[in-house]
Write an enzyme that holds these catalytic residues in place. Sequence first.
Site, PDB file in Angstrom:
ATOM      1  N   ASN A  89       0.352  -1.248   0.526  1.00 11.88           N
ATOM      2  CA  ASN A  89       0.150  -0.290   0.108  1.00 11.88           C
ATOM      3  C   ASN A  89       0.394   1.430  -0.080  1.00 11.88           C
ATOM      4  OD1 ASN A  89      -1.343   2.655   0.825  1.00 11.88           O
ATOM      5  ND2 ASN A  89      -2.884   1.576   2.166  1.00 11.88           N
ATOM      6  N   LYS A 131       2.950   1.200   3.316  1.00 11.73           N
ATOM      7  CA  LYS A 131       2.411  -0.252   4.675  1.00 11.73           C
ATOM      8  C   LYS A 131       2.177  -1.337   3.442  1.00 11.73           C
ATOM      9  CE  LYS A 131       0.228   3.949   6.540  1.00 11.73           C
ATOM     10  NZ  LYS A 131      -1.512   4.319   6.539  1.00 11.73           N
ATOM     11  N   ARG A 147      -2.149  -1.674  -3.864  1.00 10.76           N
ATOM     12  CA  ARG A 147      -3.000  -0.224  -3.834  1.00 10.76           C
ATOM     13  C   ARG A 147      -3.154   0.444  -5.019  1.00 10.76           C
ATOM     14  NH1 ARG A 147      -3.033   5.116  -0.352  1.00 10.76           N
ATOM     15  NH2 ARG A 147      -5.132   5.799  -1.163  1.00 10.76           N
ATOM     16  N   HIS A 155      -9.711   6.449  -1.674  1.00  8.62           N
ATOM     17  CA  HIS A 155      -9.961   5.950  -0.660  1.00  8.62           C
ATOM     18  C   HIS A 155     -10.655   5.107  -0.239  1.00  8.62           C
ATOM     19  CE1 HIS A 155      -7.928   9.843   1.249  1.00  8.62           C
ATOM     20  NE2 HIS A 155      -6.638   8.542   1.412  1.00  8.62           N
ATOM     21  N   LEU A 212      -9.050  10.374   7.594  1.00  6.92           N
ATOM     22  CA  LEU A 212      -7.850  11.055   8.008  1.00  6.92           C
ATOM     23  C   LEU A 212      -6.653  10.577   8.142  1.00  6.92           C
ATOM     24  CD1 LEU A 212      -9.755  13.446  10.226  1.00  6.92           C
ATOM     25  CD2 LEU A 212     -10.155  12.923   7.908  1.00  6.92           C
ATOM     26  N   ARG A 249      -2.151  18.623   0.731  1.00  4.04           N
ATOM     27  CA  ARG A 249      -2.444  19.402   0.164  1.00  4.04           C
ATOM     28  C   ARG A 249      -3.127  20.408   0.739  1.00  4.04           C
ATOM     29  NH1 ARG A 249      -4.044  13.767  -1.743  1.00  4.04           N
ATOM     30  NH2 ARG A 249      -1.954  13.073   0.121  1.00  4.04           N
ATOM     31  N   ASP A 280       2.948  16.238   9.647  1.00  8.19           N
ATOM     32  CA  ASP A 280       2.762  16.150  10.897  1.00  8.19           C
ATOM     33  C   ASP A 280       1.726  16.620  11.945  1.00  8.19           C
ATOM     34  OD1 ASP A 280       2.966  14.166  13.203  1.00  8.19           O
ATOM     35  OD2 ASP A 280       4.320  12.794  11.744  1.00  8.19           O
ATOM     36  N   MET A 281       0.573  15.903  12.164  1.00 11.64           N
ATOM     37  CA  MET A 281      -0.265  16.418  12.820  1.00 11.64           C
ATOM     38  C   MET A 281       0.322  16.072  14.717  1.00 11.64           C
ATOM     39  SD  MET A 281      -2.918  17.754  12.414  1.00 11.64           S
ATOM     40  CE  MET A 281      -3.907  18.099  11.566  1.00 11.64           C
ATOM     41  N   VAL A 339      -4.850  10.401  11.129  1.00 13.30           N
ATOM     42  CA  VAL A 339      -4.987  11.090  12.144  1.00 13.30           C
ATOM     43  C   VAL A 339      -6.567  11.122  12.789  1.00 13.30           C
ATOM     44  CG1 VAL A 339      -5.912  13.787  12.146  1.00 13.30           C
ATOM     45  CG2 VAL A 339      -3.729  13.323  11.321  1.00 13.30           C
ATOM     46  N   GLY A 340      -7.545  10.771  12.387  1.00 14.98           N
ATOM     47  CA  GLY A 340      -8.618  10.062  12.513  1.00 14.98           C
ATOM     48  C   GLY A 340      -8.588   8.726  13.764  1.00 14.98           C
ATOM     49  N   ASN A 396      -6.021   8.451  15.791  1.00 11.30           N
ATOM     50  CA  ASN A 396      -5.038   8.890  17.110  1.00 11.30           C
ATOM     51  C   ASN A 396      -5.860   9.968  17.217  1.00 11.30           C
ATOM     52  OD1 ASN A 396      -3.132   6.209  16.487  1.00 11.30           O
ATOM     53  ND2 ASN A 396      -2.774   7.369  14.205  1.00 11.30           N
ATOM     54  N   GLU A 425      -7.200  -0.989   5.056  1.00  9.35           N
ATOM     55  CA  GLU A 425      -6.607  -1.203   3.589  1.00  9.35           C
ATOM     56  C   GLU A 425      -6.833  -2.574   2.907  1.00  9.35           C
ATOM     57  OE1 GLU A 425      -4.912   3.036   3.965  1.00  9.35           O
ATOM     58  OE2 GLU A 425      -6.387   2.949   1.679  1.00  9.35           O
TER      59      GLU A 425
END
Length: 404
Positions: free
Chosen positions: A8, A15, A96, A185, A214, A246, A287-288, A336-337, A339, A390
Amino acid sequence: MSHVLVLNSGSSSIKYQLLDMGKGAPVASGVVERIGEGQSVLTHKVPGDAPGAPARKHERREACPDHEAGLKAVLDAFTTAGPDLDGIELAAVGHRVVHGGARFGGAVLVDDEVEHAIEELAPLAPLHNPANLAGIQGARKAFPNVPQVAVFDTAFHQTLPPAAYTYAVPAPWRTEHKVRRYGFHGTSHAYVSRRAAAILGQDPADTNVIVLHLGNGASATAIEGGRSVETSMGLTPLEGLVMGTRSGDVDPSLHAYLARNGGMSAAEVDTALNKQSGVLALAGANDMREVWRMVDEGDEGARLAVDVYCHRLRKYIGAYYAVLGRVDALVFTAGVGENDERVRAGAVTGLDRLGLRIDPAKNESLERGTDQVISPDGAEIPVMVIPTNEELEIAVQSLDLLNR
Ligand SMILES: Nc1ncnc2c1ncn2[C@@H]1O[C@H](COP(=O)(O)OP(=O)(O)O)[C@@H](O)[C@H]1O
Ligand SMILES: CC(=O)OP(=O)(O)O
Ligand SMILES: [Mg+2]
């Protein structure tokens, strides 16, 4: 016993999982992160032999300037830390692929012609299709006798109704140039929305879900009865939500305006909107984890970045509520979603009137890697965190194709 290797390739990572399909579980998995950002980090995990035995973890830091170098690091990790790929008969390598255009509505066996088609679609997914192609070419060389299967991000969104996929633009653009919303996605949105229905104890065919995927790239999808009916990414993975690098939605006049007033070419504007915009442009980091560290130190740019990010999420949640009419669950997934509890809280702030609320204690004390409901008990609309997978979904689709 059949094994499938899944690659992926995301915009900034590879990944991978080697899955034992008898068990539907990985016998090795890992990720190369921060590809093209100087120092890349590879983490390779091999689960313990006996139930409850600890996993073995192998970590390496090296420069991976591109996805080709990333794949080489992955194959090296198998040689060093096992299992030895030479001793395993692979049923397939599943890849992917982000953009499949209107041509690929499902998984396909890769041959030269399919490779060429993926290459032709690269201008529509400049951060992704070249990376996916590098993975495919590397794997065809490394495993010349193993079937290679491509699974497309766009496939799940082929159910979008014309009202959702059509841009109101001149007919020749739509017919000759195939300009329309494709959506991305999809493998993740499909997997996660099915899991959500299972958690609710409902048939996916009777379940309406809003999924917020996210990651470094980010998209929202409205899923009605198991089918994608609206999604935030468009012709390319640039439209919609604010992402790591983006911009997401901007006024479509931006290219012309910057050409006239800034002397920039269309290609320069496009590259900047894809690679130098989003959270990175506002905070100076994409990176969040880093962005929140800056927020905590009082950095105003970072504060603005998370405000803009969460504001956009709320706008899309409201819009997709209107599209669906009835929402059975709101789901957060991807880096993000899964963590970032502060982003999750920010995304539903002020949406109580829609029936959307988060229980702060549940949101903040989440057990990583498991499906969790984070809304208060008895909430009107359950809010969930569901780790995406995925790789598993790609492996299942790859075997399905070969067994057909
Ligand atoms: N603990 C964390 N807290 C907040 N954000 C995180 C955390 N871990 C990962 N992330 C975010 O997840 C992003 C990567 O998400 P991922 O879904 O793996 O992206 P992609 O598939 O696009 O490479 C990182 O850029 C980072 O912003
Ligand atoms: C399509 C897309 O944006 O993918 P990713 O999130 O992996 O960059
Ligand atoms: Mg991703």
